[in-house]
Write a protein that holds these residues in place. Structure first.
Motif, PDB file in Angstrom:
ATOM      1  N   ALA A  35      -5.206  15.134   8.323  1.00 49.51           N
ATOM      2  CA  ALA A  35      -5.707  13.882   7.762  1.00 49.51           C
ATOM      3  C   ALA A  35      -6.419  14.093   6.434  1.00 49.51           C
ATOM      4  O   ALA A  35      -6.586  13.148   5.658  1.00 49.51           O
ATOM      5  CB  ALA A  35      -6.637  13.197   8.755  1.00 49.51           C
ATOM      6  N   GLU A  36      -6.850  15.346   6.168  1.00 49.84           N
ATOM      7  CA  GLU A  36      -7.588  15.648   4.953  1.00 49.84           C
ATOM      8  C   GLU A  36      -6.755  16.426   3.936  1.00 49.84           C
ATOM      9  O   GLU A  36      -7.227  16.725   2.840  1.00 49.84           O
ATOM     10  CB  GLU A  36      -8.847  16.455   5.291  1.00 49.84           C
ATOM     11  N   ALA A  37      -5.533  16.753   4.295  1.00 52.71           N
ATOM     12  CA  ALA A  37      -4.719  17.613   3.440  1.00 52.71           C
ATOM     13  C   ALA A  37      -3.995  16.850   2.342  1.00 52.71           C
ATOM     14  O   ALA A  37      -3.746  17.400   1.261  1.00 52.71           O
ATOM     15  CB  ALA A  37      -3.699  18.374   4.285  1.00 52.71           C
ATOM     16  N   PHE A  38      -3.650  15.591   2.599  1.00 55.19           N
ATOM     17  CA  PHE A  38      -2.850  14.803   1.664  1.00 55.19           C
ATOM     18  C   PHE A  38      -3.560  13.492   1.309  1.00 55.19           C
ATOM     19  O   PHE A  38      -4.528  13.092   1.955  1.00 55.19           O
ATOM     20  CB  PHE A  38      -1.469  14.516   2.264  1.00 55.19           C
ATOM     21  N   ASN A  39      -3.043  12.815   0.310  1.00 50.82           N
ATOM     22  CA  ASN A  39      -3.673  11.598  -0.203  1.00 50.82           C
ATOM     23  C   ASN A  39      -3.272  10.345   0.584  1.00 50.82           C
ATOM     24  O   ASN A  39      -2.830   9.346   0.021  1.00 50.82           O
ATOM     25  CB  ASN A  39      -3.334  11.417  -1.686  1.00 50.82           C
ATOM     26  N   TRP A  40      -3.437  10.387   1.891  1.00 59.13           N
ATOM     27  CA  TRP A  40      -3.076   9.246   2.739  1.00 59.13           C
ATOM     28  C   TRP A  40      -3.774   7.968   2.281  1.00 59.13           C
ATOM     29  O   TRP A  40      -3.175   6.882   2.318  1.00 59.13           O
ATOM     30  CB  TRP A  40      -3.450   9.543   4.189  1.00 59.13           C
ATOM     31  N   SER A  41      -5.040   8.079   1.861  1.00 57.81           N
ATOM     32  CA  SER A  41      -5.811   6.888   1.504  1.00 57.81           C
ATOM     33  C   SER A  41      -5.282   6.200   0.252  1.00 57.81           C
ATOM     34  O   SER A  41      -5.644   5.051  -0.025  1.00 57.81           O
ATOM     35  CB  SER A  41      -7.285   7.263   1.295  1.00 57.81           C
ATOM     36  N   GLU A  42      -4.439   6.880  -0.505  1.00 57.15           N
ATOM     37  CA  GLU A  42      -3.888   6.295  -1.726  1.00 57.15           C
ATOM     38  C   GLU A  42      -2.539   5.621  -1.495  1.00 57.15           C
ATOM     39  O   GLU A  42      -1.990   5.010  -2.425  1.00 57.15           O
ATOM     40  CB  GLU A  42      -3.749   7.384  -2.790  1.00 57.15           C
ATOM     41  N   LEU A  43      -1.990   5.726  -0.291  1.00 50.87           N
ATOM     42  CA  LEU A  43      -0.709   5.089   0.005  1.00 50.87           C
ATOM     43  C   LEU A  43      -0.959   3.636   0.402  1.00 50.87           C
ATOM     44  O   LEU A  43      -1.684   3.363   1.359  1.00 50.87           O
ATOM     45  CB  LEU A  43       0.004   5.829   1.135  1.00 50.87           C
ATOM     46  N   VAL A  44      -0.374   2.704  -0.329  1.00 54.82           N
ATOM     47  CA  VAL A  44      -0.649   1.284  -0.141  1.00 54.82           C
ATOM     48  C   VAL A  44       0.616   0.558   0.307  1.00 54.82           C
ATOM     49  O   VAL A  44       1.677   0.690  -0.305  1.00 54.82           O
ATOM     50  CB  VAL A  44      -1.182   0.651  -1.444  1.00 54.82           C
ATOM     51  N   LEU A  45       0.492  -0.226   1.389  1.00 54.62           N
ATOM     52  CA  LEU A  45       1.569  -1.073   1.893  1.00 54.62           C
ATOM     53  C   LEU A  45       1.063  -2.513   1.929  1.00 54.62           C
ATOM     54  O   LEU A  45      -0.137  -2.773   1.769  1.00 54.62           O
ATOM     55  CB  LEU A  45       2.010  -0.642   3.296  1.00 54.62           C
ATOM     56  N   GLU A  46       1.964  -3.457   2.141  1.00 53.40           N
ATOM     57  CA  GLU A  46       1.579  -4.867   2.217  1.00 53.40           C
ATOM     58  C   GLU A  46       0.669  -5.100   3.420  1.00 53.40           C
ATOM     59  O   GLU A  46       0.882  -4.531   4.494  1.00 53.40           O
ATOM     60  CB  GLU A  46       2.819  -5.754   2.322  1.00 53.40           C
ATOM     61  N   GLU A  47      -0.337  -5.963   3.248  1.00 53.11           N
ATOM     62  CA  GLU A  47      -1.317  -6.178   4.313  1.00 53.11           C
ATOM     63  C   GLU A  47      -0.704  -6.777   5.577  1.00 53.11           C
ATOM     64  O   GLU A  47      -1.186  -6.526   6.679  1.00 53.11           O
ATOM     65  CB  GLU A  47      -2.448  -7.093   3.816  1.00 53.11           C
ATOM     66  N   ASP A  48       0.355  -7.569   5.440  1.00 55.69           N
ATOM     67  CA  ASP A  48       0.921  -8.216   6.629  1.00 55.69           C
ATOM     68  C   ASP A  48       1.874  -7.316   7.407  1.00 55.69           C
ATOM     69  O   ASP A  48       2.435  -7.718   8.427  1.00 55.69           O
ATOM     70  CB  ASP A  48       1.630  -9.519   6.251  1.00 55.69           C
ATOM     71  N   GLU A  49       2.059  -6.087   6.949  1.00 55.75           N
ATOM     72  CA  GLU A  49       2.953  -5.160   7.636  1.00 55.75           C
ATOM     73  C   GLU A  49       2.194  -4.355   8.681  1.00 55.75           C
ATOM     74  O   GLU A  49       1.029  -4.009   8.496  1.00 55.75           O
ATOM     75  CB  GLU A  49       3.623  -4.225   6.631  1.00 55.75           C
ATOM     76  N   GLU A  50       2.879  -4.041   9.776  1.00 54.71           N
ATOM     77  CA  GLU A  50       2.269  -3.243  10.838  1.00 54.71           C
ATOM     78  C   GLU A  50       3.330  -2.360  11.477  1.00 54.71           C
ATOM     79  O   GLU A  50       4.424  -2.821  11.800  1.00 54.71           O
ATOM     80  CB  GLU A  50       1.645  -4.161  11.898  1.00 54.71           C
ATOM     81  N   ARG A  51       2.965  -1.104  11.673  1.00 56.43           N
ATOM     82  CA  ARG A  51       3.925  -0.163  12.260  1.00 56.43           C
ATOM     83  C   ARG A  51       3.246   1.176  12.447  1.00 56.43           C
ATOM     84  O   ARG A  51       2.183   1.441  11.871  1.00 56.43           O
ATOM     85  CB  ARG A  51       5.148   0.013  11.355  1.00 56.43           C
ATOM     86  N   ASP A  52       3.851   2.053  13.244  1.00 57.51           N
ATOM     87  CA  ASP A  52       3.415   3.441  13.273  1.00 57.51           C
ATOM     88  C   ASP A  52       4.626   4.347  13.182  1.00 57.51           C
ATOM     89  O   ASP A  52       5.753   3.960  13.479  1.00 57.51           O
ATOM     90  CB  ASP A  52       2.561   3.761  14.507  1.00 57.51           C
ATOM     91  N   TRP A  53       4.362   5.584  12.712  1.00 58.10           N
ATOM     92  CA  TRP A  53       5.411   6.582  12.506  1.00 58.10           C
ATOM     93  C   TRP A  53       4.969   7.896  13.132  1.00 58.10           C
ATOM     94  O   TRP A  53       3.776   8.143  13.335  1.00 58.10           O
ATOM     95  CB  TRP A  53       5.678   6.786  11.013  1.00 58.10           C
ATOM     96  N   LYS A  99      -0.152   1.988  10.395  1.00 52.87           N
ATOM     97  CA  LYS A  99      -0.462   0.905   9.457  1.00 52.87           C
ATOM     98  C   LYS A  99      -0.786  -0.328  10.299  1.00 52.87           C
ATOM     99  O   LYS A  99       0.043  -0.798  11.078  1.00 52.87           O
ATOM    100  CB  LYS A  99       0.732   0.632   8.538  1.00 52.87           C
ATOM    101  N   VAL A 100      -2.008  -0.855  10.140  1.00 53.69           N
ATOM    102  CA  VAL A 100      -2.477  -1.995  10.915  1.00 53.69           C
ATOM    103  C   VAL A 100      -2.384  -3.263  10.069  1.00 53.69           C
ATOM    104  O   VAL A 100      -2.744  -3.244   8.883  1.00 53.69           O
ATOM    105  CB  VAL A 100      -3.932  -1.772  11.388  1.00 53.69           C
ATOM    106  N   ARG A 101      -1.916  -4.344  10.659  1.00 60.35           N
ATOM    107  CA  ARG A 101      -1.827  -5.615   9.948  1.00 60.35           C
ATOM    108  C   ARG A 101      -3.220  -6.061   9.501  1.00 60.35           C
ATOM    109  O   ARG A 101      -4.201  -5.949  10.226  1.00 60.35           O
ATOM    110  CB  ARG A 101      -1.201  -6.688  10.839  1.00 60.35           C
ATOM    111  N   GLY A 102      -3.303  -6.539   8.265  1.00 57.34           N
ATOM    112  CA  GLY A 102      -4.578  -6.957   7.715  1.00 57.34           C
ATOM    113  C   GLY A 102      -5.230  -5.898   6.851  1.00 57.34           C
ATOM    114  O   GLY A 102      -6.216  -6.177   6.169  1.00 57.34           O
ATOM    115  N   GLU A 103      -4.688  -4.685   6.891  1.00 54.95           N
ATOM    116  CA  GLU A 103      -5.180  -3.601   6.047  1.00 54.95           C
ATOM    117  C   GLU A 103      -4.052  -3.141   5.130  1.00 54.95           C
ATOM    118  O   GLU A 103      -2.872  -3.287   5.454  1.00 54.95           O
ATOM    119  CB  GLU A 103      -5.679  -2.436   6.905  1.00 54.95           C
ATOM    120  N   SER A 104      -4.414  -2.565   4.014  1.00 55.23           N
ATOM    121  CA  SER A 104      -3.388  -2.153   3.049  1.00 55.23           C
ATOM    122  C   SER A 104      -3.102  -0.660   3.094  1.00 55.23           C
ATOM    123  O   SER A 104      -2.121  -0.205   2.507  1.00 55.23           O
ATOM    124  CB  SER A 104      -3.816  -2.546   1.630  1.00 55.23           C
ATOM    125  N   HIS A 105      -3.953   0.110   3.780  1.00 52.42           N
ATOM    126  CA  HIS A 105      -3.795   1.557   3.803  1.00 52.42           C
ATOM    127  C   HIS A 105      -3.344   2.054   5.178  1.00 52.42           C
ATOM    128  O   HIS A 105      -3.397   1.329   6.169  1.00 52.42           O
ATOM    129  CB  HIS A 105      -5.111   2.231   3.407  1.00 52.42           C
TER     130      HIS A 105
END
Length: 262
Positions: A131-149, A243-249
């Protein structure tokens, strides 16, 4: 629980020990690598020698001064129907496979676009928590999208004297097989830490089922057999990228069981 990592070999290591591997070199040359959109050279440049190992330091690993074939993430090319979809233009775009995914869902397509900016925070990423190795916090998706990978992490150290050519050919075939089979969004292969020799490779899958299905494919099985004798250290870790709906990161969470994605 079945292992869910498809790739055990790191392309940069083919160069670290000075060996030559024509099959892998051909594979690298067949990857698509676009030049930065803002770059308009006044005179033609000689093609970059893919066999030349770039010099990496703490700064150049996150802000390279030239496109580096052995550093960027390797994104699976989109299905043909998405070939014209606009993707972010970054200074140093990722590599993309020649082989295309058979399909991709809309939210995974958004993640695919965001991953064009995927990079490590610094040169010590291989020793850091995922969780600290890559720039996860800089990846931005649409707020209304929700999914996990589903993410698989492979921390490794090559065994001195292990043979390269069969390893890299197996890796090439397993990678192509996984893209054709579907579900693989990104394969980050990185470079070994110059001091410790440790490396961190990771795969991001549309679902855990895709990753498990790849385990039973013939080239993956062949790659696994070669891996055991080639690494003095190799550890698998598994995570959920959410990625949780209502959030962009997005956020990284440990995988504790159950299905991930679809």
């Amino acid at each position: 629980m079945a292992s869910s990592s498809t790739f055990f070999f790191h392309p940069s290591e083919a160069l670290v020990d000075g060996s030559s591997n024509s099959s892998y070199q051909t594979y690298v040359l067949n990857l698509n690598h676009e030049a930065p959109s803002e770059e308009t050279p006044s005179s033609p440049k000689a093609p970059r020698d893919p066999h030349h190992l770039p010099t990496f330091d703490t700064q150049s690993i996150i802000q390279p001064t030239e496109p580096i074939l052995y550093l960027p993430p390797l994104l699976s090319s989109l299905p043909p129907q998405h070939a014209s979809v606009a993707t972010p233009r970054t200074a140093y775009p990722p590599l993309a496979t020649v082989t295309r995914l058979p399909d991709i869902d809309p939210v995974s397509l958004s993640l695919h676009k965001a991953l064009h900016s995927f990079k490590p925070y610094d040169a010590n990423y291989a020793s850091k928590p995922y969780a600290e190795a890559f720039n996860w916090s800089e990846l931005v998706l649409e707020e209304d999208e929700e999914r996990d990978w589903y993410c698989v992490v492979f921390r490794s150290k090559r065994r001195p004297g292990s043979e390269n050519a069969p390893l890299y050919e197996a890796d090439r075939l397993a990678h192509e097989e996984a893209v054709q089979n579907g579900g693989l969004i990104l394969y980050w292969y990185g470079i070994p830490n110059p001091e410790t020799g440790m490396n961190l490779a990771t795969c991001i899958w549309q679902s855990r089922k895709h990753a498990i299905a790849a385990n039973s494919r013939p080239h993956h099985i062949a790659a696994m057999k070669l891996a055991a004798a080639s690494f003095s250290t190799y550890e698998l870790e598994r995570y959920r990228l959410r990625k949780v709906r209502g959030e962009s990161h997005v956020a990284i969470e440990p995988y504790i069981g159950g299905d991930v994605g679809w």
